[in-house]
Design an enzyme around this catalytic site. Structure first.
Site, PDB file in Angstrom:
ATOM      1  N   GLU A 169      -5.165   1.177   2.678  1.00  0.00           N
ATOM      2  CA  GLU A 169      -6.046   0.921   3.805  1.00  0.00           C
ATOM      3  C   GLU A 169      -6.485   0.791   5.333  1.00  0.00           C
ATOM      4  O   GLU A 169      -5.500   0.723   5.618  1.00  0.00           O
ATOM      5  CB  GLU A 169      -7.267  -0.261   2.990  1.00  0.00           C
TER       6      GLU A 169
ATOM      7  N   ASP B 175       0.230   1.515  -8.026  1.00  0.00           N
ATOM      8  CA  ASP B 175      -0.575   0.061  -7.362  1.00  0.00           C
ATOM      9  C   ASP B 175      -1.678   0.144  -8.835  1.00  0.00           C
ATOM     10  O   ASP B 175      -1.174   0.288 -10.291  1.00  0.00           O
ATOM     11  CB  ASP B 175      -1.732   0.657  -6.601  1.00  0.00           C
TER      12      ASP B 175
HETATM   13  C1  F6R Z   1      -4.007   5.716  -7.388  1.00  0.00           C
HETATM   14  C2  F6R Z   1      -3.802   5.554  -5.850  1.00  0.00           C
HETATM   15  C3  F6R Z   1      -5.059   6.162  -4.769  1.00  0.00           C
HETATM   16  C4  F6R Z   1      -5.591   7.696  -5.041  1.00  0.00           C
HETATM   17  C5  F6R Z   1      -6.387   7.505  -3.993  1.00  0.00           C
HETATM   18  C6  F6R Z   1      -6.716   9.694  -4.387  1.00  0.00           C
HETATM   19  O1  F6R Z   1      -2.846   5.517  -7.547  1.00  0.00           O
HETATM   20  O2  F6R Z   1      -2.509   5.253  -4.474  1.00  0.00           O
HETATM   21  O3  F6R Z   1      -4.629   5.928  -3.452  1.00  0.00           O
HETATM   22  O4  F6R Z   1      -4.333   8.725  -5.207  1.00  0.00           O
HETATM   23  O5  F6R Z   1      -7.253   6.777  -3.722  1.00  0.00           O
HETATM   24  O6  F6R Z   1      -7.882   9.476  -5.601  1.00  0.00           O
HETATM   25  P1  F6R Z   1      -8.818  10.224  -6.177  1.00  0.00           P
HETATM   26  O7  F6R Z   1      -7.737  11.370  -6.388  1.00  0.00           O
HETATM   27  O8  F6R Z   1      -8.934  10.333  -7.525  1.00  0.00           O
HETATM   28  O9  F6R Z   1      -9.313  11.120  -5.653  1.00  0.00           O
END
Ligand code: F6R
Length: 269
Positions: free
Chosen positions: A143, A67
């Site tokens: 989401e 993303d």
């Molecule tokens: C990022 C992504 C998101 C994150 C998720 C967790 O490329 O796809 O789904 O993996 O929001 O984020 P962190 O690791 O920062 O807690």
């Protein structure tokens, strides 16, 4: 789903890197799906170490990121392209032309998203997709409520995600509200998924993902439909799992199998 519980975040990073490295060694021209955020940083650090100290060769791999925020250019310090350069690509011998991160400033998003999907197919599909998880149970930026058959497209971020990611931007106001993201359907087509999580803030999402019902309200739960998912968690993220003992038992049996302890009885025994 195979569930591996490591002691802490560093353990998750090391274990995850071992899976990625094993694939890169076995298939040097593999296609890796990559994630950003705080979760995979340790894994990337370990892969960089393996490249430097053990000669792990990334020269033939192809990568696709999950993303990117809409509106951020690749030079914006919070863009996911920038993150990938800083945390991995600039430190290994991957060919820059073979790294793909969605373009947050594409002019025609619909056409761009279709093209991203096409490119993944042309490269033969993703061999291993690395995933983090949001505290609301999202994978990539799918989401709650996202179609479980969704493809790469634009998605509006929930307030929870904006709040979670505000720490990188210095305030909620600065966080873009839209992102380009691979869909749940895109992710499910990867040959293998590596789901990583650490910290208590992920415990509920992890329980819902692994032991809850499959629901679009927790898009990571769609991974239950995939035949080859490995979840690597730390103790805190695994804290609410009810079947933890069983997962441990499976891992013990797996290592006994690998070490030959459970091999076929020898003749005459
Ligand atoms: C990022 C992504 C998101 C994150 C998720 C967790 O490329 O796809 O789904 O993996 O929001 O984020 P962190 O690791 O920062 O807690």
């Amino acid at each position: 789903m195979r569930v591996i519980v490591e002691k802490d975040k560093d353990g998750v990073g090391r274990r995850a890197a071992q899976f990625v490295a094993a694939l890169v060694r076995k298939r040097p021209n593999c296609v890796l799906g990559l994630a950003t955020g705080s979760t995979p940083v340790g894994m990337y650090g370990e892969l960089i170490r393996m490249h430097r100290e053990e000669g792990l060769d990334f020269s033939r791999i192809v990568t696709f990121n999950l993303d990117e925020y809409v509106g951020l250019s690749s030079s914006h310090p919070q863009s996911y392209r920038y993150f990938m350069q800083q945390n991995l690509f600039d430190h290994i011998n991957v060919d820059a032309r073979d790294t793909h991160v969605p373009d947050g400033r594409a002019l025609d998003f619909e056409a761009y998203c279709e093209q991203y999907e096409r490119l993944i197919k042309e490269e033969g599909g993703i061999d291993l997709q690395v995933l983090g998880i949001g505290s609301d149970g999202h994978i990539a930026f799918n989401e709650p409520g996202s179609s479980l058959g969704s493809r790469t497209r634009l998605k509006t971020l929930t307030h929870e995600t904006v709040r979670d990611n505000a720490r990188f931007f210095g305030g909620e106001e600065e966080v873009p509200r839209l992102a380009i993201t691979m869909g749940v359907g895109t992710i499910l087509e990867s040959r293998q998924c590596l789901l990583l999580a650490s910290g208590a803030s992920k415990a509920k999402a992890i329980r819902d993902t692994i032991e809850g019902p499959i629901t679009a309200q927790v898009t990571a739960s769609a991974l239950q439909l995939h035949r080859d998912v490995i979840a690597v968690l730390d103790e805190e993220a695994a804290r609410l799992l009810e079947r933890r003992d069983y997962y441990l038992q499976v891992e013990r049996a797996q290592s006994a199998l690998q070490s030959g302890e459970l091999g076929a009885p020898t003749e005459g025994s």
